[in-house]
Design a protein around this motif. Structure first.
Motif, short mmCIF file in Angstrom:
data_model
loop_
_atom_site.label_atom_id
_atom_site.label_comp_id
_atom_site.label_asym_id
_atom_site.label_seq_id
_atom_site.Cartn_x
_atom_site.Cartn_y
_atom_site.Cartn_z
N ALA A 92 0.84 -1.21 0.00
CA ALA A 92 0.00 0.00 0.00
C ALA A 92 0.88 1.25 0.00
O ALA A 92 0.63 2.20 -0.77
CB ALA A 92 -0.93 -0.01 1.21
N LYS B 214 -1.71 -6.82 -6.82
CA LYS B 214 -3.08 -6.32 -6.70
C LYS B 214 -3.19 -5.17 -5.69
O LYS B 214 -3.77 -4.13 -5.99
CB LYS B 214 -4.04 -7.45 -6.34
N ALA B 215 -2.62 -5.34 -4.51
CA ALA B 215 -2.70 -4.28 -3.49
C ALA B 215 -1.91 -3.04 -3.93
O ALA B 215 -2.38 -1.91 -3.75
CB ALA B 215 -2.17 -4.79 -2.15
N GLU C 257 -3.93 -1.24 -6.51
CA GLU C 257 -5.11 -0.69 -5.85
C GLU C 257 -4.77 0.64 -5.17
O GLU C 257 -5.52 1.62 -5.27
CB GLU C 257 -5.64 -1.68 -4.82
N PHE C 258 -3.62 0.70 -4.52
CA PHE C 258 -3.23 1.92 -3.83
C PHE C 258 -2.62 2.97 -4.76
O PHE C 258 -2.68 4.16 -4.45
CB PHE C 258 -2.33 1.61 -2.64
N ILE D 18 -4.05 3.56 -7.62
CA ILE D 18 -5.31 4.17 -8.05
C ILE D 18 -5.89 5.04 -6.95
O ILE D 18 -6.34 6.17 -7.22
CB ILE D 18 -6.29 3.07 -8.52
N LYS D 19 -5.88 4.56 -5.71
CA LYS D 19 -6.38 5.39 -4.60
C LYS D 19 -5.57 6.67 -4.46
O LYS D 19 -6.12 7.74 -4.21
CB LYS D 19 -6.35 4.59 -3.29
N LYS E 130 -5.80 -4.18 -18.00
CA LYS E 130 -5.69 -5.48 -17.33
C LYS E 130 -5.14 -6.51 -18.29
O LYS E 130 -5.17 -6.33 -19.50
CB LYS E 130 -7.07 -5.90 -16.81
N ASN F 178 -7.90 -10.51 -14.35
CA ASN F 178 -8.26 -9.71 -13.18
C ASN F 178 -7.08 -8.92 -12.63
O ASN F 178 -7.19 -8.28 -11.60
CB ASN F 178 -8.85 -10.59 -12.09
N CYS F 179 -5.95 -8.97 -13.30
CA CYS F 179 -4.74 -8.30 -12.82
C CYS F 179 -4.44 -7.04 -13.63
O CYS F 179 -4.43 -7.07 -14.86
CB CYS F 179 -3.54 -9.23 -12.93
#
Length: 117
Positions: free
Chosen positions: A14, A42-43, A46-47, A49-50, A67, A74-75
């Motif tokens: 993260a 994935k994490a 995800e971070f 993008i956040k 992707k 899904n990656c």
């Protein structure tokens, strides 16, 4: 070279994801990320993008998430940032060449044999 170490589940991926979004905001143009598999990222993505969203970037307006195909469908394998110049965050395999990267991040490095690093 820097290393981030901590016990499992403490937020290393993260933190790296947020640092990558800050690097994009600061003008880095070509960031490469690697791990034993895109599934390990994935994490991190995800971070990223956040972090981009916290910096007022909007998906499809300011950036595009790409992707993988088939078993990696899904990656996230790349994020393209639409700015004054091309900015990308791209997954590369561990044995790839990193010659043109502004920044290289290796996540889950403990699972990669030392000679490959």
């Amino acid at each position: 070279m820097y290393a981030v170490t901590a016990s499992r589940g403490r937020g290393k991926s993260a933190a790296l994801g947020l640092c990558i979004s800050a690097a994009i905001f600061s003008g880095f143009s070509h960031i490469l990320v690697s791990a034993p598999s895109p599934e390990n990222l994935k994490a991190l993505f995800e971070f990223v993008i956040k972090g981009l969203e916290a910096l007022d970037y909007k998906q499809n307006l300011h950036y595009e998430v790409i992707k993988g195909t088939e078993e990696l469908a899904n990656c996230v394998i790349q994020i393209k940032i639409k700015s004054k110049f091309m900015q990308t965050i791209s997954y590369v395999t561990v044995n790839s060449s990193f010659v043109n990267a502004d920044l290289m991040i290796i996540d889950e490095a403990a699972a990669i044999p030392i000679p490959m690093l």
